[in-house]
Scaffold this motif. Structure first.
Motif, PDB file in Angstrom:
ATOM      1  N   ASN A  99       0.992  -1.260   0.015  1.00  0.00           N
ATOM      2  CA  ASN A  99      -0.156  -0.030  -0.071  1.00  0.00           C
ATOM      3  C   ASN A  99       0.827   1.218   0.000  1.00  0.00           C
ATOM      4  O   ASN A  99       0.664   2.331  -0.591  1.00  0.00           O
ATOM      5  CB  ASN A  99      -0.988  -0.035   1.075  1.00  0.00           C
ATOM      6  CG  ASN A  99      -2.110  -0.980   1.097  1.00  0.00           C
ATOM      7  OD1 ASN A  99      -2.103  -1.635   0.113  1.00  0.00           O
ATOM      8  ND2 ASN A  99      -2.943  -1.064   1.952  1.00  0.00           N
ATOM      9  N   ASP A 137       2.611   1.629  -3.514  1.00  0.00           N
ATOM     10  CA  ASP A 137       1.521   1.853  -4.459  1.00  0.00           C
ATOM     11  C   ASP A 137       1.385   3.505  -4.364  1.00  0.00           C
ATOM     12  O   ASP A 137       1.299   4.035  -5.463  1.00  0.00           O
ATOM     13  CB  ASP A 137       0.314   1.148  -4.125  1.00  0.00           C
ATOM     14  CG  ASP A 137      -0.714   1.413  -5.127  1.00  0.00           C
ATOM     15  OD1 ASP A 137      -0.490   1.263  -6.291  1.00  0.00           O
ATOM     16  OD2 ASP A 137      -1.945   2.032  -4.464  1.00  0.00           O
ATOM     17  N   LYS A 182       2.179   5.905  -7.155  1.00  0.00           N
ATOM     18  CA  LYS A 182       0.867   6.665  -7.787  1.00  0.00           C
ATOM     19  C   LYS A 182       1.149   8.481  -7.583  1.00  0.00           C
ATOM     20  O   LYS A 182       0.624   9.054  -8.424  1.00  0.00           O
ATOM     21  CB  LYS A 182      -0.242   6.148  -6.955  1.00  0.00           C
ATOM     22  CG  LYS A 182      -1.480   6.186  -7.824  1.00  0.00           C
ATOM     23  CD  LYS A 182      -2.262   5.049  -7.028  1.00  0.00           C
ATOM     24  CE  LYS A 182      -3.057   5.604  -5.755  1.00  0.00           C
ATOM     25  NZ  LYS A 182      -4.029   4.881  -5.321  1.00  0.00           N
ATOM     26  N   GLY A 206      -6.349   2.721   1.496  1.00  0.00           N
ATOM     27  CA  GLY A 206      -5.282   2.146   1.623  1.00  0.00           C
ATOM     28  C   GLY A 206      -4.413   2.322   3.163  1.00  0.00           C
ATOM     29  O   GLY A 206      -4.036   1.372   3.669  1.00  0.00           O
TER      30      GLY A 206
HETATM   31 MG   LIG Z   1      -3.254   4.222  -1.774  1.00  0.00          MG
END
Ligand SMILES: [Mg+2]
Ligand SMILES: Nc1ncnc2c1ncn2[C@@H]1O[C@H](COP(=O)(O)OP(=O)(O)OP(=O)(O)O)[C@@H](O)[C@H]1O
Length: 344
Positions: free
Chosen positions: A243, A246, A250, A309
């Protein structure tokens, strides 16, 4: 037991109980108020024989008491009031044939229950909203296909891909919600076994290489040669790193860097996940671990995020008795760190 003994007991109960009590006579004057009541409605110089209007300023409660006193033969009554930022449930009871006592008022602080109620309502609203968005797309695209769009092979393929993407998103949302709910209700079995953190970090980072490369981000890891382990649940800890990585990828624009490092200090294993991304404004930092909280809703949703997340990360670290830290500068980047006690 004699009357004296009974009075002592009753007084002790009234003094200690976590419910406010106010006793009024037939003229609406106070005969007694217990400490809890006086804490909630402070009155200078005692309540005895003061009119209820001098004790209680809350207009809703005053009106209810007034109406109630006019009609004392009636049954008990319950209302909820908001006073000084707190919520109270008030229970009024008439007393028949008991000398001077005419009415008992019980006051219960329900502020915490109200808060939980609001959280629940918000939660249901959030979930419904998050599910409705992809569902509306699935419906729209499938209707267009059924209305003749499917005759064109290219359109058919393109629309099916969109439908598939939205269905995946819904499935992910539901998976995340189930994970959270199991973590919160302590149903999730946490297998406690020694976990090699270096190995976990390396393999997880490897899994993100393609995603990073596609976005033009370099990803690197830095680990000491020494083996270090923590007692915990490998799958769950892997989810934490997943998480966080990511997010790092991102929320980092192309050309940026993401690095993971792990080290041991003072008996704690600390893992840092650092990025050179967009960063988080300091006002938002205390809230990012809340369910569904996103600094930029539109951006996060475009990236397929639901805002669960970090809530999951927080819970997993909590069940491992670990610590979680964030440092971030908008425009420069963020570092998310977690530490867990090391085991031999
Ligand atoms: Mg996230
Ligand atoms: N590394 C980061 N850099 C900048 N902002 C971040 C970073 N990590 C988290 N955030 C902010 O915190 C918010 C919450 O993060 P979280 O991981 O809980 O949700 P999400 O990434 O939006 O969705 P999901 O993780 O469910 O796909 C994000 O929407 C983003 O605004």
């Amino acid at each position: 037991m004699d009357t004296m003994g009974k009075n002592v007991i009753l007084e002790a109960i009234a003094r200690e109980m976590q419910t406010g009590v106010l006793v009024l006579n037939g003229d609406g004057k106070a005969l007694y108020a217990n400490p809890f009541f006086l804490n909630s409605f402070p009155v200078e110089g005692g309540v005895e024989l003061r009119a209820v209007g001098e004790i209680v300023k809350n207009p809703v409660l005053l009106k209810t008491v007034g109406d109630f006193m006019k009609n004392l033969g009636g049954s008990s009554e319950d209302i909820e009031i908001n006073e000084g930022g707190r919520f109270f449930s008030v229970h009024l009871v008439p007393i028949k044939d008991r000398g001077d006592f005419k009415m008992l008022l019980f006051l219960q602080d329900i502020t915490e229950e109200k808060k939980v109620e609001t959280i629940k309502k918000d939660f249901v609203a959030n979930v419904s909203h998050e599910l409705r968005t992809p569902l509306a797309s699935i419906k729209g695209y499938s209707e267009t296909l059924l209305d003749g769009g499917m005759d064109d092979k290219e359109i058919l393929k393109e629309f099916l891909r969109v439908i598939d993407r939205h269905a995946t998103r819904m499935a992910r949302l539901i998976d995340d919600l189930l994970t959270l709910s199991r973590l919160e209700s302590h149903q999730m079995t946490i297998v406690s076994a020694p976990v090699d953190i270096g190995d976990l970090v390396l393999t997880t980072a490897k899994g993100f290489e393609k995603q990073a490369r596609d976005k033009g981000i370099t990803i690197s890891s830095e680990l000491p040669d020494k083996l270090f382990r923590v007692l915990g649940d490998r799958d769950r800890l892997e989810q934490v790193v997943v998480n966080l990585l990511d997010n790092a990828i991102k929320y980092t624009p192309s050309g940026g860097k993401v690095s993971v490092s792990a080290f041991i200090s003072d008996g704690w294993v600390k893992v840092d996940i650092r990025d050179t991304g967009i960063g988080i404004p300091s006002d938002d930092i205390p809230r990012i671990f809340e369910r569904f909280y996103r600094v930029d809703k539109a951006r996060s949703r475009d990236l397929g995020g639901t805002g669960l997340g970090l809530a999951i990360v927080k819970h997993i670290i909590q069940v491992h008795n670990g610590r979680l830290q964030v440092e971030s500068t908008p425009g420069k980047g963020s570092t998310f760190s977690f530490s867990i006690k090391s085991c031999p």
